[in-house]
Motif scaffolding. Structure first.
Motif, PDB file in Angstrom:
ATOM      1  N   ASP A  68       0.980  -1.223  -0.007  1.00 51.93           N
ATOM      2  CA  ASP A  68       0.180  -0.422   0.377  1.00 51.93           C
ATOM      3  C   ASP A  68       0.925   0.948   0.216  1.00 51.93           C
ATOM      4  O   ASP A  68      -0.120   2.546   0.093  1.00 51.93           O
ATOM      5  CB  ASP A  68      -0.988   0.535   1.389  1.00 51.93           C
ATOM      6  CG  ASP A  68      -0.394   0.097   2.673  1.00 51.93           C
ATOM      7  OD1 ASP A  68       1.086  -0.586   2.502  1.00 51.93           O
ATOM      8  OD2 ASP A  68      -1.222   0.253   3.822  1.00 51.93           O
ATOM      9  N   ASP A  69       2.034   1.146  -0.241  1.00 53.40           N
ATOM     10  CA  ASP A  69       3.196   1.939  -0.608  1.00 53.40           C
ATOM     11  C   ASP A  69       3.617   2.444  -1.504  1.00 53.40           C
ATOM     12  O   ASP A  69       4.435   1.526  -2.454  1.00 53.40           O
ATOM     13  CB  ASP A  69       4.505   2.115   0.219  1.00 53.40           C
ATOM     14  CG  ASP A  69       5.584   3.183   0.380  1.00 53.40           C
ATOM     15  OD1 ASP A  69       4.907   3.798  -0.220  1.00 53.40           O
ATOM     16  OD2 ASP A  69       6.317   3.413   1.137  1.00 53.40           O
ATOM     17  N   PRO A  70       3.368   3.696  -2.291  1.00 48.60           N
ATOM     18  CA  PRO A  70       3.178   3.382  -4.400  1.00 48.60           C
ATOM     19  C   PRO A  70       4.683   3.527  -4.058  1.00 48.60           C
ATOM     20  O   PRO A  70       5.142   3.836  -5.373  1.00 48.60           O
ATOM     21  CB  PRO A  70       2.333   4.508  -4.450  1.00 48.60           C
ATOM     22  CG  PRO A  70       1.847   5.653  -3.506  1.00 48.60           C
ATOM     23  CD  PRO A  70       1.727   4.358  -2.509  1.00 48.60           C
ATOM     24  N   THR A  71       5.370   4.136  -2.820  1.00 51.04           N
ATOM     25  CA  THR A  71       6.739   4.505  -3.236  1.00 51.04           C
ATOM     26  C   THR A  71       7.825   3.151  -3.292  1.00 51.04           C
ATOM     27  O   THR A  71       9.371   3.443  -4.112  1.00 51.04           O
ATOM     28  CB  THR A  71       7.763   4.746  -2.302  1.00 51.04           C
ATOM     29  OG1 THR A  71       7.508   4.432  -1.353  1.00 51.04           O
ATOM     30  CG2 THR A  71       6.610   6.847  -2.162  1.00 51.04           C
ATOM     31  N   GLN A  72       7.377   2.442  -3.188  1.00 52.88           N
ATOM     32  CA  GLN A  72       7.563   0.723  -3.174  1.00 52.88           C
ATOM     33  C   GLN A  72       7.269   0.244  -4.170  1.00 52.88           C
ATOM     34  O   GLN A  72       6.533   0.702  -5.052  1.00 52.88           O
ATOM     35  CB  GLN A  72       7.238  -0.600  -2.196  1.00 52.88           C
ATOM     36  CG  GLN A  72       7.641   0.556  -0.371  1.00 52.88           C
ATOM     37  CD  GLN A  72       8.953   0.903  -0.726  1.00 52.88           C
ATOM     38  OE1 GLN A  72       9.468  -0.028  -1.003  1.00 52.88           O
ATOM     39  NE2 GLN A  72       9.629   1.859   0.572  1.00 52.88           N
ATOM     40  N   ALA A  73       8.480  -1.605  -4.560  1.00 49.63           N
ATOM     41  CA  ALA A  73       8.613  -2.076  -6.379  1.00 49.63           C
ATOM     42  C   ALA A  73       6.740  -2.634  -5.850  1.00 49.63           C
ATOM     43  O   ALA A  73       7.513  -4.076  -5.947  1.00 49.63           O
ATOM     44  CB  ALA A  73       9.088  -2.292  -6.397  1.00 49.63           C
ATOM     45  N   PHE A  74       5.728  -2.412  -6.115  1.00 45.97           N
ATOM     46  CA  PHE A  74       5.110  -3.270  -5.460  1.00 45.97           C
ATOM     47  C   PHE A  74       4.155  -4.129  -6.693  1.00 45.97           C
ATOM     48  O   PHE A  74       3.632  -5.263  -6.484  1.00 45.97           O
ATOM     49  CB  PHE A  74       2.888  -3.188  -5.741  1.00 45.97           C
ATOM     50  CG  PHE A  74       2.829  -1.472  -6.428  1.00 45.97           C
ATOM     51  CD1 PHE A  74       3.406  -0.581  -6.384  1.00 45.97           C
ATOM     52  CD2 PHE A  74       1.207  -2.207  -7.177  1.00 45.97           C
ATOM     53  CE1 PHE A  74       2.774   0.278  -7.256  1.00 45.97           C
ATOM     54  CE2 PHE A  74       1.618  -1.273  -7.701  1.00 45.97           C
ATOM     55  CZ  PHE A  74       1.451  -0.131  -8.012  1.00 45.97           C
TER      56      PHE A  74
ATOM     57  N   PRO B  70      -2.130   2.025  -3.482  1.00 46.45           N
ATOM     58  CA  PRO B  70      -1.624   1.826  -4.971  1.00 46.45           C
ATOM     59  C   PRO B  70      -3.861   0.949  -5.657  1.00 46.45           C
ATOM     60  O   PRO B  70      -3.469   0.829  -7.009  1.00 46.45           O
ATOM     61  CB  PRO B  70      -1.154   0.602  -4.983  1.00 46.45           C
ATOM     62  CG  PRO B  70      -1.210   0.542  -3.196  1.00 46.45           C
ATOM     63  CD  PRO B  70      -1.351   1.447  -2.644  1.00 46.45           C
ATOM     64  N   GLY B 234       6.037   1.652 -10.391  1.00 40.29           N
ATOM     65  CA  GLY B 234       5.918   0.711  -9.419  1.00 40.29           C
ATOM     66  C   GLY B 234       6.854  -0.945  -9.192  1.00 40.29           C
ATOM     67  O   GLY B 234       6.492  -1.821  -8.843  1.00 40.29           O
TER      68      GLY B 234
END
Lengths: 444, 444
Positions: A68-74, B70, B234
């Motif tokens: 849920d953190d768009p700064t991470q590589a989801f 996200p 992402g």
């Protein structure tokens, strides 16, 4: 084989009864991803593991708690399960990018060659979709971001001649009849094999495309590759119907429930088709060129009349919301039909006496790079891919009406056509299912 | 003009002194996006509005508080400011997708035509990058997701003949000398104008490409379009150096600070170049074909020797981390240099007597769709775009060394080349700055 380190265990249990991928994989378009997640979590809490696993291919949604953190590589955690009752990439919500590649099998190819090819391809596709580096690849760094990668395999008409099993060819597996307005180019024609590769990351897609092509080795020649795109992940709310380059919402009438997929997409046990293809489907690939130059001469109202829908909402001209039922009998103040009977929507709708005239549409936009000698400004269109039980009574029946009367024909031209039989899904350990694509056909 | 509804007001203040875009726009690669946001927030709290606005083109990060889910369409809020001291799309972190289009001005075009074209193009680009529908477009629905859209304009050599101002052509604005290993194809050659359009959403990119091409009307012919991609938003942590199709991290040595951009990218006030281009830069576009067939025959060690870096980390072979300083003097146990002096990295590095032999690299991968008659499996490579003060002393000097000795030449071939002068940034209200691209050139 590469170990499964780092992969969500809920998607790696090919043999638990919970892994029934004939549960709905597709999000109802009205439901936001977050809404769906909450719903799924509730269902899971009620039903235990089964409830969670029943989400099938849309497990990507169940991982939202971790991303849920768009700064991470989801996208690195977004995996669509490869194995299942049906192949992935059919009821999977459209990823942002498509490469669909068609191959010709070289002269002299034997059924043993094809069996080996399918064994290698299936295992490589299984690993790639998990974010694992397949055997024979020296590029592990390019394999780490699955980004909802799916790889879907289909067999063309001549495939059955090559493997010496013409009696196993489904009756419908033959070229679509040429319609009067078609301007088919051989460049985009029938082929022996197809891989539909879809992914939310373009680099992973390029790597998977390259790897699978290379893994085919000397058996294969590439017949064509068609590339396409939709919105990026994060550009629209999940479940939003994507738009095409005419600005229209494209795919509103797609099946939403397991029941609809069972009704007209998956070939079922009662079908007259050969046993090996049951649980599979038929894939039709049409390349549809769009003439933006002339389309752009139209005002908004004329565009909406041609489509039968409002551009902004996608609603039928008799409705307010995208998914409102069209009222084809409604008349305006002059007594004329509100929805033109020759509009695209009116003609594409199933007739009341044949409600199964529907398909799973999975269309992608294309805008091609410069091709010497061509005018790139009109080199745009749709890679129209659809899945159905039988193209004769579904795609062809619908397309005949569209060919004859669709107002949109002024601005679109079908320039490519190919048909493939898509074998059912696989199981990593076999156990009554195909361990590789088409195993029960190739070992029969 | 479309009103600015829904756009973050912090990015819409073209005339406040705070809008000094010569603050760093590029994230240091080691800093995660979230880390950067926290840093920016602290700076803003300390410095007030000025601190926040000073983030310039990376304001997308300041909106993260609104898009930490996200499941929502966070790309719809991601806007790179169009106006500024320099054009956007140069120090802007690489978006996922590129269309770079080169145009020829038709015979008979006058400076008045060009002035009108630049006025329209600049205003349309300004609106598109804000997620607004430009005048003359009937597709407002395709304009709503800016997704970090940037549109960057450059002028080719012949542009100055057409506008009758050959004395205003920078001395370096001429074709790059042909190197001995080049196999240049006219298809990808010099042109009069270029638009580099980059975006994190492929549909927005397609719309912007189409709109800008159409807005050029009858003045322009498309010379070529080159499309490219990096990882999706992402897919990796922000600031991660993207990989090319050889699996290498590509762009490690890019400038990171304002000082570095000032030092060798932006043409400064003390330059001998004409006044109009100060604050601008020079863009070189090279099309570099990569031979994956032969590259894939190499083992990992040979690949790393050719590059001078480890594939996994991107670290120099004398280091551990990607950004470690290379030790070109280090020897191995046999007394041989650890980093081969003919490796790509050793040759690309600036010589000690000319530390300004650097560039802002903005390379995109390409994997082309089927082109009839070509073997698509090798139709891959790099759209290598670089920005510098002077290509003679920067790109050409570096490329001469690479051409003569780079080990990578076995697997790569330069097949296209074009050079453009990039005018400085714009201001919506003028006030001492160009209101449209090249205004001070075209009105002088």
């Amino acid at each position: 084989m590469t170990p499964d380190n780092g992969v969500d265990p809920t998607v790696q249990q090919p043999d638990t009864p919970a892994k029934t991928t004939d549960q709905p994989r597709t999000l109802p378009p009205q439901v936001s991803r977050r809404g769906f997640i909450l719903g799924a979590a509730t269902a899971a809490a009620a039903a235990g593991t089964t409830g969670l696993a029943a989400c099938g291919n849309i497990n990507r949604t169940t991982e939202a708690a971790d991303d849920d953190d768009p700064t991470q590589a989801f996208l690195a955690d977004d995996i669509v399960p490869f194995d299942g009752v049906h192949q992935a990439g059919i009821d999977t919500p459209g990823q942002a990018h498509l490469n669909i590649i068609a191959f010709t099998l070289r002269a002299g190819t034997t059924i043993d060659d094809v069996r080996r090819l399918m064994t290698v391809w299936t295992e490589d596709a299984r690993q790639l979709t998990r974010g694992h580096n397949p055997i024979g690849s020296l590029e592990p760094e390019l394999a780490t971001i699955p980004a909802n990668l799916t790889i879907t395999c289909g067999f063309g008409p001549r495939f059955f001649d090559i493997i010496g099993k013409t009696d196993q060819r489904p009756e419908w597996l033959k070229p679509i009849p040429v319609f009067s307005k078609d301007k088919l180019e051989d460049t985009w024609g029938e082929a022996d094999l197809a891989l539909q590769i879809c992914c939310d990351d373009p680099l992973t897609l390029a790597f998977a495309t390259r790897h699978m092509t290379r893994a085919g080795g000397k058996l294969l020649e590439t017949r064509w590759m068609q590339q396409g795109f939709l919105n990026a992940r994060g550009a629209t709310d999940p479940g939003t119907t994507p738009r095409n380059l005419f600005g229209q919402k494209d795919g509103t009438v797609n099946p939403q429930s397991t029941a609809e997929y069972d009704d007209y997409v998956w070939i079922d046990e009662n079908s007259s088709d050969p046993q090996w293809v049951r649980g599979g489907t038929c894939m039709v690939v049409r390349r549809i060129a769009m003439n933006l130059d002339t389309w752009e001469e139209l005002d908004r109202t004329s565009r909406e009349v041609a489509m039968g829908r409002y551009l902004e909402s996608g609603a039928p001209l008799t409705g307010k919301e995208e998914f409102d039922t069209a009222d084809f009998k409604a008349k305006d103040q002059f007594g004329l039909p509100v929805i033109d009977p020759r509009s695209h929507m009116a003609l594409a709708a199933p007739p009341t006496d044949n409600p199964k005239e529907k398909m799973r549409r999975r269309a992608y936009n294309y805008l091609e790079s410069h091709i010497p000698g061509s005018d790139h400004t009109t080199n745009v269109g749709l890679v129209f891919i659809c899945f159905q039980q039988n193209p004769v009574t579904q795609f062809t029946a619908i397309q005949q009406r569209l060919n004859d009367n669709d107002r949109l024909n002024t601005w679109i031209t079908h320039i490519g056509s190919a048909v493939f039989a898509v074998p059912p899904g696989t199981s990593e350990v076999g156990a009554g299912k195909d361990q590789y694509w088409g195993a029960s056909l190739l070992e029969s």
